[in-house]
Design a protein around this motif. Sequence first.
Motif, PDB file in Angstrom:
ATOM      1  N   VAL A 129      -6.393 -12.298  -7.466  1.00  0.00           N
ATOM      2  CA  VAL A 129      -6.414 -13.604  -8.070  1.00  0.00           C
ATOM      3  C   VAL A 129      -7.853 -14.251  -7.807  1.00  0.00           C
ATOM      4  O   VAL A 129      -8.237 -14.188  -6.617  1.00  0.00           O
ATOM      5  N   ILE A 157       1.645 -18.202 -10.718  1.00  0.00           N
ATOM      6  CA  ILE A 157       1.355 -16.517 -10.185  1.00  0.00           C
ATOM      7  C   ILE A 157       2.712 -15.794 -10.317  1.00  0.00           C
ATOM      8  O   ILE A 157       2.668 -14.755 -10.856  1.00  0.00           O
ATOM      9  N   LEU A 192      -1.040 -13.540  -3.101  1.00  0.00           N
ATOM     10  CA  LEU A 192      -2.404 -12.848  -3.198  1.00  0.00           C
ATOM     11  C   LEU A 192      -2.514 -11.441  -2.791  1.00  0.00           C
ATOM     12  O   LEU A 192      -3.404 -10.962  -3.197  1.00  0.00           O
ATOM     13  N   SER A 193      -1.645 -10.975  -1.777  1.00  0.00           N
ATOM     14  CA  SER A 193      -1.708  -9.761  -1.523  1.00  0.00           C
ATOM     15  C   SER A 193      -1.270  -8.642  -2.770  1.00  0.00           C
ATOM     16  O   SER A 193      -1.338  -7.502  -2.878  1.00  0.00           O
ATOM     17  N   ARG A 252      -7.770 -17.608   4.791  1.00  0.00           N
ATOM     18  CA  ARG A 252      -6.694 -16.647   4.958  1.00  0.00           C
ATOM     19  C   ARG A 252      -6.511 -15.948   6.187  1.00  0.00           C
ATOM     20  O   ARG A 252      -5.621 -15.846   7.048  1.00  0.00           O
ATOM     21  N   LEU A 310       1.893 -18.102  -0.926  1.00  0.00           N
ATOM     22  CA  LEU A 310       0.931 -17.985  -1.686  1.00  0.00           C
ATOM     23  C   LEU A 310       0.247 -16.780  -1.088  1.00  0.00           C
ATOM     24  O   LEU A 310      -0.299 -16.011  -1.915  1.00  0.00           O
ATOM     25  N   PHE A 311       0.277 -16.436   0.282  1.00  0.00           N
ATOM     26  CA  PHE A 311      -0.762 -15.295   0.692  1.00  0.00           C
ATOM     27  C   PHE A 311       0.022 -14.263   0.387  1.00  0.00           C
ATOM     28  O   PHE A 311      -0.574 -13.133  -0.100  1.00  0.00           O
ATOM     29  N   PRO A 349      -7.619 -19.341   0.344  1.00  0.00           N
ATOM     30  CA  PRO A 349      -7.874 -17.888   0.336  1.00  0.00           C
ATOM     31  C   PRO A 349      -9.097 -17.575   1.328  1.00  0.00           C
ATOM     32  O   PRO A 349      -9.237 -16.465   1.989  1.00  0.00           O
TER      33      PRO A 349
END
Length: 169
Positions: free
Chosen positions: A131, A68, A126-127, A97, A122-123, A94
């Motif tokens: 994804v 990512i 993702l923000s 989360r 990772l979070f 996710p």
Amino acid sequence: LKPSANTYLYPMPQVTAEIYTDGSCHTQYRTGTWVAIVFLGTAKEVLSGIVQHTTHNRMELMAVIKGIQYVLAHCDSGMLIRVYTDSQYVTGLPVRREKIVSQKFTTQKGNALQNADLVAVLFELLSAQPVVFIKVKAHQKQGNRINYNMEADMLCRQLLRGAVKKMFP
């Protein structure tokens, strides 16, 4: 806004990046490897790494994170990223989360969540970017199509064997 009679509406193309990941760990030596195969259009990039004092789940997470991050560094924001992984652990994060963040990365018993440092990274990623995680079966052939998850797995195990061989020639 209503289009005028002279306006043609074309759907915006859904630009995507695809990332195929795998992580592996030699539990006895706690040496791990990760691989992310990234496709941006037709361009293919293979990312990999070796880590000491690690676990299998950390390597699965690292592969996704590095993939990512690579996409974010090389593309405009807003691109949809598809991550293909055989890790139930990673695909479950996710979904959990909101609960993980609300519990401040601790378990119900108050212990620190395993891999909290990587889960937080990772979070954050993702923000920043849309994804989609796609769970694939491990070591599964897919007919005549090239199976990039199998390629990631093969590269990961090859890298791990080489790392262990260097430690113990």
